[in-house]
Motif scaffolding. Sequence first.
Motif, short mmCIF file in Angstrom:
data_model
loop_
_atom_site.label_atom_id
_atom_site.label_comp_id
_atom_site.label_asym_id
_atom_site.label_seq_id
_atom_site.Cartn_x
_atom_site.Cartn_y
_atom_site.Cartn_z
N ALA A 1 0.63 -1.06 0.08
CA ALA A 1 0.18 -0.23 -0.08
C ALA A 1 0.55 1.65 0.17
O ALA A 1 1.71 1.57 0.47
CB ALA A 1 -1.16 0.14 1.19
N PRO A 2 -0.08 2.08 -0.58
CA PRO A 2 1.00 3.84 -0.77
C PRO A 2 1.24 4.23 0.71
O PRO A 2 0.10 4.25 1.77
CB PRO A 2 0.43 4.55 -1.44
CG PRO A 2 -0.08 3.80 -2.45
CD PRO A 2 -0.50 2.50 -1.76
N ALA A 3 2.04 5.10 1.25
CA ALA A 3 2.91 5.42 2.27
C ALA A 3 1.13 6.24 2.63
O ALA A 3 0.87 6.09 3.63
CB ALA A 3 3.44 5.93 2.66
N ILE A 4 0.69 7.34 1.19
CA ILE A 4 -0.53 8.13 1.56
C ILE A 4 -1.27 7.43 2.31
O ILE A 4 -2.12 7.80 3.27
CB ILE A 4 -0.50 9.15 0.44
CG1 ILE A 4 -1.35 10.05 1.24
CG2 ILE A 4 -1.12 8.17 -0.55
CD1 ILE A 4 -1.31 10.94 -0.19
N ALA A 5 -2.33 6.13 1.83
CA ALA A 5 -2.98 5.63 1.91
C ALA A 5 -2.92 4.21 3.48
O ALA A 5 -3.80 4.81 4.22
CB ALA A 5 -3.06 4.30 1.12
N ILE A 6 -1.99 4.07 3.90
CA ILE A 6 -1.42 3.79 5.30
C ILE A 6 -1.41 4.83 6.31
O ILE A 6 -2.30 4.71 7.72
CB ILE A 6 0.45 3.14 5.26
CG1 ILE A 6 0.57 2.37 4.16
CG2 ILE A 6 0.11 3.01 6.89
CD1 ILE A 6 1.08 1.39 4.33
N ASP A 7 -1.06 5.87 6.06
CA ASP A 7 -1.72 7.41 7.86
C ASP A 7 -2.92 7.84 7.03
O ASP A 7 -3.93 8.09 8.67
CB ASP A 7 -0.78 8.08 7.00
CG ASP A 7 1.18 7.41 7.58
OD1 ASP A 7 0.92 7.39 8.53
OD2 ASP A 7 1.96 8.57 6.66
N ALA B 1 0.31 -3.04 5.51
CA ALA B 1 -0.85 -2.95 4.67
C ALA B 1 -0.47 -3.24 2.99
O ALA B 1 0.57 -2.84 2.70
CB ALA B 1 -2.01 -2.21 4.56
N ARG B 2 -1.25 -3.89 2.44
CA ARG B 2 -1.10 -3.84 0.80
C ARG B 2 -2.27 -3.64 -0.25
O ARG B 2 -3.66 -2.98 0.48
CB ARG B 2 -1.13 -5.79 0.45
CG ARG B 2 -0.39 -6.29 1.76
CD ARG B 2 1.28 -6.50 0.67
NE ARG B 2 1.06 -7.09 -0.12
CZ ARG B 2 2.70 -6.77 -0.22
NH1 ARG B 2 3.71 -6.38 0.28
NH2 ARG B 2 3.09 -7.48 -1.34
N LEU B 3 -2.04 -3.51 -1.45
CA LEU B 3 -3.58 -2.72 -1.86
C LEU B 3 -4.35 -3.52 -1.64
O LEU B 3 -5.44 -2.57 -1.96
CB LEU B 3 -2.46 -3.46 -3.88
CG LEU B 3 -4.10 -3.02 -4.81
CD1 LEU B 3 -3.82 -1.86 -4.64
CD2 LEU B 3 -3.77 -3.45 -6.46
N LYS B 4 -5.07 -4.52 -1.86
CA LYS B 4 -6.44 -5.15 -1.16
C LYS B 4 -6.56 -4.77 -0.02
O LYS B 4 -7.76 -4.21 0.55
CB LYS B 4 -5.78 -7.09 -1.27
CG LYS B 4 -7.32 -7.64 -0.39
CD LYS B 4 -7.28 -9.12 -0.38
CE LYS B 4 -8.32 -9.39 0.35
NZ LYS B 4 -8.74 -10.86 0.44
N ASP B 5 -6.38 -3.91 1.43
CA ASP B 5 -6.59 -3.72 1.86
C ASP B 5 -6.72 -2.28 2.00
O ASP B 5 -7.61 -1.82 2.70
CB ASP B 5 -5.51 -3.68 3.30
CG ASP B 5 -5.20 -4.38 3.43
OD1 ASP B 5 -6.06 -5.59 4.17
OD2 ASP B 5 -3.69 -4.71 3.61
N VAL B 6 -6.23 -1.16 1.01
CA VAL B 6 -6.10 -0.01 0.15
C VAL B 6 -7.70 0.03 -0.43
O VAL B 6 -8.79 0.70 -0.26
CB VAL B 6 -5.59 0.88 -0.52
CG1 VAL B 6 -5.75 1.92 -1.23
CG2 VAL B 6 -4.19 0.07 0.15
#
Length: 336
Positions: free
Chosen positions: A279-285, A293-298
Motif C-alpha cells: 500500500a502507498p504510504a499516503i494510504a497507510i497514514d 498493508a497491501r493493495l487489497k486493504d486499500v
Amino acid sequence: MNRFVLRSVKQCLVYGQRYYGSGGGLVYGSSVVGRSVHLSGQRNGVMFGGFEWRRMMSSAPASMEKAPSEKKEQEKEETKGKDIVASSYWGISRPTITREDGTVWPWNCFMPWETYKADVSIDLKKHHVPKNFLDNLAYRTVKLLRIPVDLFFQRRYGCHAMMLETVAAVPGMVGGMLLHLKSLRKFQQSGGWIKALLEEAENERMHLMTIVELVKPKWYERLLVLAVQGVFFNGFFVLYLSSPKLAHRFVGYLEEEAVFSYTEYLESIESGETENVPAPAIAIDYWRLPKDARLKDVITVIRADEAHHRDINHFASDIQFQGKELREAPAPIGYH
C-alpha cells in the motif's frame, strides 16, 4: 554670478528641486522623471539657450538609487550556503507535528486528526429501487454512461478507478459550493450539509491521490480526464441548480456503480490477475492501516467510503423528495 548660476543649476539637477528666479532673466525648473530642464537668459552678453537635459532615472541622489541593489547583493552573500526558509513576516508557520511513535508527520495535504479507520461493515447489495420518473432518469443515465467507460478501460481496473475518482470528487464540491452561496443569500444555516458535502469531495480526492501512486496515467488518459472533468463539472452544476434532488439521486447511483467497480477490482486481486502490491504510504497514514498493508486493504477501505457516499446522497435525495430542505435534517458529518 556665473559661479552662483552653475551651483544652482547643479543643485537642481542633482536634488530635483524647483527654482524660479528673476535676476538676469534666469528661469529653470525641476526634474521629474522624463521632464526636461530648460535654461534661458543673458548675462554680460552671454546667451544661455537651447540647453535641455532629461532625467532618465528618479530624482533621488545616485548614492540612494544604488543602495537597494547593493543591499540585495549583500543579502545574497550572507545567505549563500545556508538553508533558505520562507519569510515569517506574516507570522505563519506550521508547528512540528509528530505521529504517535514520535516520527515527524510527513504530509501537508492532511493532518493526523483528519485520518480515520474506515468502517468496512457495509452492505454491498444495497440499492435504491427507482420509484418515479426522476429516479429512473438518474438510474438510466448512470447505466448509459458506464458503457463507454467499460469499453475504454476494459479490465484495467487501476486506470478505471483513476477516472472514476476524478468524476466522483466533483459533485460534493459543486453541491457544497451552491449550498454555501444559498446560505449567504438567504441568511440561514445549512444544517451541516455544506461541511458534509465538502468532506465527501475531499475524501474522493484522497482516493485519487492514492490511486495515482499505484497507477501512472498515460498522456492520453490525462487528456481524457481534462475533457471529462470539464464536461461533467458544468453539466452537474446546471443539474444541481435545476433539481438538487435529481442531482443527489444521480450521485447515489454513481456511487453504487463505484462499489460494484471496486468489488471487481478486489476480485481481480484475489484471483491473482492484479498484483497485490504494498500500500502507498499516503494510504497507510490516511486510513490508519497497518504498516504492512497491501493493495487489497486499500481497495477495501476505498470501497467502504464509496458505499457511505452512496448512502449519504440517496438520503439527501429522499429528504428533498419529501418536500423538505436539506437543512431540516442533520447532516451525517464525519460519515465516511
